[in-house]
Design a protein around this motif. Structure first.
Motif, PDB file in Angstrom:
ATOM      1  N   GLY A 294       0.812  -1.213   0.000  1.00 31.80           N
ATOM      2  CA  GLY A 294       0.000   0.000   0.000  1.00 31.80           C
ATOM      3  C   GLY A 294       0.841   1.257   0.000  1.00 31.80           C
ATOM      4  N   GLY A 295       2.011   1.198   0.653  1.00 31.39           N
ATOM      5  CA  GLY A 295       2.860   2.372   0.732  1.00 31.39           C
ATOM      6  C   GLY A 295       3.299   2.882  -0.627  1.00 31.39           C
ATOM      7  N   GLY A 296       3.515   1.984  -1.571  1.00 29.02           N
ATOM      8  CA  GLY A 296       3.920   2.408  -2.904  1.00 29.02           C
ATOM      9  C   GLY A 296       2.862   3.254  -3.590  1.00 29.02           C
ATOM     10  N   PHE A 297       1.606   2.950  -3.335  1.00 23.81           N
ATOM     11  CA  PHE A 297       0.537   3.700  -3.996  1.00 23.81           C
ATOM     12  C   PHE A 297       0.326   5.074  -3.362  1.00 23.81           C
ATOM     13  CE2 PHE A 297      -0.424  -0.758  -5.005  1.00 23.81           C
ATOM     14  CZ  PHE A 297      -0.373  -0.670  -6.392  1.00 23.81           C
ATOM     15  N   THR A 298       0.742   5.260  -2.109  1.00 23.96           N
ATOM     16  CA  THR A 298       0.682   6.607  -1.538  1.00 23.96           C
ATOM     17  C   THR A 298       1.648   7.531  -2.269  1.00 23.96           C
ATOM     18  OG1 THR A 298       2.373   6.235   0.177  1.00 23.96           O
ATOM     19  CG2 THR A 298       0.090   5.656   0.727  1.00 23.96           C
ATOM     20  N   VAL A 299       2.763   6.992  -2.765  1.00 21.20           N
ATOM     21  CA  VAL A 299       3.700   7.795  -3.548  1.00 21.20           C
ATOM     22  C   VAL A 299       3.018   8.302  -4.817  1.00 21.20           C
ATOM     23  CG1 VAL A 299       5.857   7.747  -4.867  1.00 21.20           C
ATOM     24  CG2 VAL A 299       5.725   6.586  -2.651  1.00 21.20           C
TER      25      VAL A 299
ATOM     26  N   PHE B 163      -8.853   3.431  -2.895  1.00 19.79           N
ATOM     27  CA  PHE B 163      -8.072   2.298  -3.404  1.00 19.79           C
ATOM     28  C   PHE B 163      -7.187   1.703  -2.305  1.00 19.79           C
ATOM     29  CE2 PHE B 163      -4.307   0.833  -6.000  1.00 19.79           C
ATOM     30  CZ  PHE B 163      -4.948  -0.267  -6.560  1.00 19.79           C
ATOM     31  N   ILE B 164      -6.504   2.570  -1.549  1.00 15.76           N
ATOM     32  CA  ILE B 164      -5.569   2.069  -0.538  1.00 15.76           C
ATOM     33  C   ILE B 164      -6.307   1.516   0.676  1.00 15.76           C
ATOM     34  CG2 ILE B 164      -3.688   2.729   1.018  1.00 15.76           C
ATOM     35  CD1 ILE B 164      -2.653   4.569  -1.118  1.00 15.76           C
ATOM     36  N   THR B 165      -7.486   2.021   0.972  1.00 18.81           N
ATOM     37  CA  THR B 165      -8.275   1.430   2.064  1.00 18.81           C
ATOM     38  C   THR B 165      -8.605  -0.024   1.759  1.00 18.81           C
ATOM     39  OG1 THR B 165      -9.248   3.567   2.676  1.00 18.81           O
ATOM     40  CG2 THR B 165     -10.427   1.584   3.359  1.00 18.81           C
TER      41      THR B 165
ATOM     42  N   PRO C 121      -5.467  -1.241   8.682  1.00 13.86           N
ATOM     43  CA  PRO C 121      -6.225  -0.139   8.063  1.00 13.86           C
ATOM     44  C   PRO C 121      -6.049   1.187   8.794  1.00 13.86           C
ATOM     45  CG  PRO C 121      -7.550  -2.133   8.091  1.00 13.86           C
ATOM     46  CD  PRO C 121      -6.322  -2.433   8.903  1.00 13.86           C
ATOM     47  N   ALA C 122      -5.944   1.141  10.116  1.00  9.46           N
ATOM     48  CA  ALA C 122      -5.729   2.376  10.871  1.00  9.46           C
ATOM     49  C   ALA C 122      -4.371   2.983  10.545  1.00  9.46           C
ATOM     50  CB  ALA C 122      -5.839   2.100  12.377  1.00  9.46           C
ATOM     51  N   LEU C 123      -3.356   2.139  10.389  1.00 12.55           N
ATOM     52  CA  LEU C 123      -2.030   2.639  10.065  1.00 12.55           C
ATOM     53  C   LEU C 123      -1.990   3.226   8.662  1.00 12.55           C
ATOM     54  CD1 LEU C 123      -1.462   0.473  12.444  1.00 12.55           C
ATOM     55  CD2 LEU C 123       0.850   0.480  11.521  1.00 12.55           C
ATOM     56  N   PHE C 124      -2.608   2.530   7.700  1.00 12.38           N
ATOM     57  CA  PHE C 124      -2.614   3.011   6.323  1.00 12.38           C
ATOM     58  C   PHE C 124      -3.349   4.333   6.196  1.00 12.38           C
ATOM     59  CE2 PHE C 124      -1.632  -0.563   3.104  1.00 12.38           C
ATOM     60  CZ  PHE C 124      -0.541  -0.952   3.847  1.00 12.38           C
ATOM     61  N   GLY C 125      -4.376   4.528   6.997  1.00 11.15           N
ATOM     62  CA  GLY C 125      -5.153   5.753   6.912  1.00 11.15           C
ATOM     63  C   GLY C 125      -4.291   6.987   7.091  1.00 11.15           C
ATOM     64  N   PHE C 126      -3.405   6.955   8.086  1.00 11.45           N
ATOM     65  CA  PHE C 126      -2.538   8.117   8.293  1.00 11.45           C
ATOM     66  C   PHE C 126      -1.505   8.237   7.184  1.00 11.45           C
ATOM     67  CE2 PHE C 126       1.337  10.112   9.837  1.00 11.45           C
ATOM     68  CZ  PHE C 126       0.839  11.364  10.172  1.00 11.45           C
TER      69      PHE C 126
ATOM     70  N   THR D 128      -5.679   8.610  12.164  1.00  9.53           N
ATOM     71  CA  THR D 128      -6.479   8.416  10.954  1.00  9.53           C
ATOM     72  C   THR D 128      -7.806   9.163  11.038  1.00  9.53           C
ATOM     73  OG1 THR D 128      -5.479   6.284  10.442  1.00  9.53           O
ATOM     74  CG2 THR D 128      -7.678   6.687   9.553  1.00  9.53           C
ATOM     75  N   ILE D 129      -8.458   9.085  12.174  1.00  8.01           N
ATOM     76  CA  ILE D 129      -9.749   9.775  12.345  1.00  8.01           C
ATOM     77  C   ILE D 129      -9.578  11.279  12.180  1.00  8.01           C
ATOM     78  CG2 ILE D 129     -11.549  10.324  14.016  1.00  8.01           C
ATOM     79  CD1 ILE D 129     -11.176   7.468  15.134  1.00  8.01           C
ATOM     80  N   ILE D 130      -8.539  11.839  12.796  1.00 11.75           N
ATOM     81  CA  ILE D 130      -8.309  13.276  12.671  1.00 11.75           C
ATOM     82  C   ILE D 130      -7.961  13.635  11.224  1.00 11.75           C
ATOM     83  CG2 ILE D 130      -6.852  15.202  13.398  1.00 11.75           C
ATOM     84  CD1 ILE D 130      -6.441  13.750  16.053  1.00 11.75           C
ATOM     85  N   GLY D 131      -7.143  12.812  10.570  1.00 11.97           N
ATOM     86  CA  GLY D 131      -6.752  13.085   9.197  1.00 11.97           C
ATOM     87  C   GLY D 131      -7.929  13.091   8.235  1.00 11.97           C
ATOM     88  N   VAL D 132      -8.829  12.121   8.382  1.00 13.73           N
ATOM     89  CA  VAL D 132     -10.014  12.071   7.531  1.00 13.73           C
ATOM     90  C   VAL D 132     -10.881  13.316   7.737  1.00 13.73           C
ATOM     91  CG1 VAL D 132     -12.190  10.846   7.139  1.00 13.73           C
ATOM     92  CG2 VAL D 132     -10.047   9.561   7.340  1.00 13.73           C
ATOM     93  N   TYR D 133     -10.995  13.750   8.978  1.00 16.35           N
ATOM     94  CA  TYR D 133     -11.771  14.975   9.261  1.00 16.35           C
ATOM     95  C   TYR D 133     -11.156  16.176   8.545  1.00 16.35           C
ATOM     96  CZ  TYR D 133     -13.777  18.933  11.706  1.00 16.35           C
ATOM     97  OH  TYR D 133     -14.403  20.125  11.989  1.00 16.35           O
ATOM     98  N   ILE D 134      -9.827  16.310   8.606  1.00 15.79           N
ATOM     99  CA  ILE D 134      -9.158  17.451   7.978  1.00 15.79           C
ATOM    100  C   ILE D 134      -9.387  17.469   6.475  1.00 15.79           C
ATOM    101  CG2 ILE D 134      -6.880  18.397   7.421  1.00 15.79           C
ATOM    102  CD1 ILE D 134      -6.001  17.594  10.243  1.00 15.79           C
ATOM    103  N   ILE D 135      -9.291  16.308   5.838  1.00 18.27           N
ATOM    104  CA  ILE D 135      -9.462  16.255   4.383  1.00 18.27           C
ATOM    105  C   ILE D 135     -10.883  16.604   3.957  1.00 18.27           C
ATOM    106  CG2 ILE D 135      -9.582  14.628   2.443  1.00 18.27           C
ATOM    107  CD1 ILE D 135      -7.021  13.394   3.359  1.00 18.27           C
TER     108      ILE D 135
END
Length: 492
Positions: A71-76, A104-106, A153-158, A240-247
């Motif tokens: 999953g990390g590769g697709f964040t790039v 996709f990454i979720t 999933p929680a780790l990938f979210g951030f 992750t929860i805070i990040g989703v809120y910001i976006i």
């Protein structure tokens, strides 16, 4: 392009370069420093639990990294595309890419987490181990890995949130979110590991009797190494929860709407095309470190613990180069999106000079103070701990000679990724690891009988070779092309 408050009020595509590079890089460095704090917090507390616990997470992390690298590769890819569309002044297209990347990454995170949970024993079984390591360390590593994978999933979210915001040019928001997450982890980590029966935290705080009362009230004796995994997952979930809120609910990042999650095959194909080489790069890196770990586990547990601890310390001093590399990724992406390749190149060389200079100074400090630095993280007071500190100090001293080259390599790889030229980044990463580190470690340790010293030397030599090769190739200038289509193409 309008000014960006997250880069000190300046534009990444106009005006001077020093200020935006610094404004982008320092929050990334702090964010990554906080990231390392996750790992170091585990190391500090588990080091007070036992040397075997430190060895267990040293064994677990290369295997964990192997799966999360997918999953990390697709964040790039998401970061690169958001950067180029932002440079091209296409906010709608950047939002679409962000939405498609998140969705996709979720999906990938869920699949990889389930796979990792059920494959833990099989992955550990392929590593050759000394009898002591197999009996004392491997079962603890398995306990840690299963919990970690369930929380993936929680780790990938951030990770996704941080990458998308970085591509947009806002590196301060991920830093603030990471700070909150680390604060949560620091508070709950020792409690989850030790419980209240014999928690060293209360002694350090000068209130040694408190844990007795809390244990009497709760009966909670802690979960050991599993507690460290639980603490990491829970604190990542907060991020992750805070990040989703910001976006979704602020204007700090790409403008993402619910419609941006509707599958758009053309966008997903582009994410896959750019992301696959990065995923392969990270997976191959993980496999490389698993191969190195497979060689290291044939030594006594103290060498394995020193290797893992030394790698964590190197990852800490690695941060200035990593921050400049990721800042370069964003600046190159936005300037290529704005059709300014010469400005992108100037930014790269400016970052190379700054990164290499800082890393050389850090290398000098690490060499001189290696033993007291390593000693901070091992505190059980046993003969095994003393041997681990001695091995770890030797490792840090040898690795210090490569630090200046790390600055060069990370910035140049960041430039390749920012251009969407992830295949080139893949090639030089594989060269440094698979043609540099692994053969040299094997030859020195097992053919020439250098023992653990061969491991330390081989780790440094591979990075130096990769940096020189990547820097020379960069001067050819073949990377100066954007990968985005006309902005409206993402809506098709």
């Amino acid at each position: 392009m309008p000014s960006n408050p997250a880069t000190g009020g300046g534009s990444l595509t106009e005006g001077g370069l020093k200020r935006p590079i610094f404004a982008l890089a320092w929050p990334i460095i702090v964010t990554e420093l906080l990231q390392v704090a996750y790992n170091l917090a585990d190391t500090v507390w588990l080091g007070r639990l036992s040397t075997d616990a430190v060895a267990a997470i040293s064994l677990a992390f290369p295997l964990i990294f192997l799966l999360i690298s997918v999953g990390g590769g697709f964040t790039v890819a998401g970061s690169t595309l958001v950067a180029q569309y932002t440079g091209a002044d296409s906010e709608a297209s950047a939002g679409t890419v962000a939405g498609q990347t998140l969705g996709f990454i979720t999906l990938i995170a869920v699949v990889v987490g389930v796979l990792g949970f059920f494959a833990t024993d099989a992955m550990l079984s392929v590593l050759p181990s000394s009898p002591a390591t197999a009996a004392q360390v491997v079962p603890m590593a398995a306990d840690y890995m299963r919990i970690f994978f369930l929380g993936l999933p929680a780790l990938f979210g951030f990770f996704v949130f941080s990458a998308l915001m970085r591509g947009y040019g806002n590196t301060r928001a991920p830093m603030a979110v990471m700070f909150v997450s680390v604060l949560v982890n620091v508070v709950i980590d020792p409690v989850f590991i030790f419980g209240f029966e014999s928690n060293p935290l209360f002694g350090m705080l000068g209130v040694p009797g408190v844990e007795t009362a809390l244990f009497a009230a709760t009966g909670f004796a802690g979960w050991g190494i599993e507690g460290a995994a639980f603490a990491t997952v829970l604190s990542r979930l907060v991020a992750t929860i805070i990040g989703v809120y910001i976006i979704f609910y602020t204007s700090a990042g790409p403008d993402v709407s619910p419609s941006d999650f509707r599958p758009r095959p053309k966008v997903v194909r582009k994410i896959v095309r750019i992301g696959v080489p990065s995923a392969v790069e990270q997976s191959a890196t993980a496999l490389g470190f698993i191969t190195l770990t497979a060689m290291v586990v044939t030594f006594v547990p103290e060498v394995l613990a020193a290797y893992g601890l030394g790698n964590r310390l190197v990852s800490l001093v690695f941060l200035p180069a990593l921050g400049l590399g990721r800042a370069t990724n964003t600046i190159v992406g936005q300037n290529l999106g704005a059709a300014k390749p010469e400005r992108a190149e100037r930014a790269v060389w400016m970052a190379v000079k700054a990164g290499s200079s800082v890393m050389i100074l850090i290398g000098v400090v690490a060499y001189v103070f290696a033993e007291p630095i390593v000693g901070v993280f091992i505190g059980t007071g046993t003969d095994a701990a003393a041997r681990t500190v001695a091995f770890g100090a030797d490792y840090v001293r040898v690795r210090a000679f490569e630090f200046g080259f790390i600055g060069l390599l990370q910035v140049v790889l960041g430039a390749y990724r920012g251009a969407g030229n992830t295949k080139t980044a893949l090639a030089f990463s594989l060269f440094a690891l698979w043609l540099g580190r692994i053969p040299v470690v094997y030859y020195l340790s097992f053919v020439r009988d250098f023992g653990e010293t061969g491991i330390w030397i081989g780790m440094a030599v591979g990075q130096i070779l990769g940096a020189v090769a990547a820097g020379l190739w960069f001067t050819r200038g073949t990377w100066k092309a954007a990968v985005i289509d006309h902005p409206q193409a993402t809506k098709e």
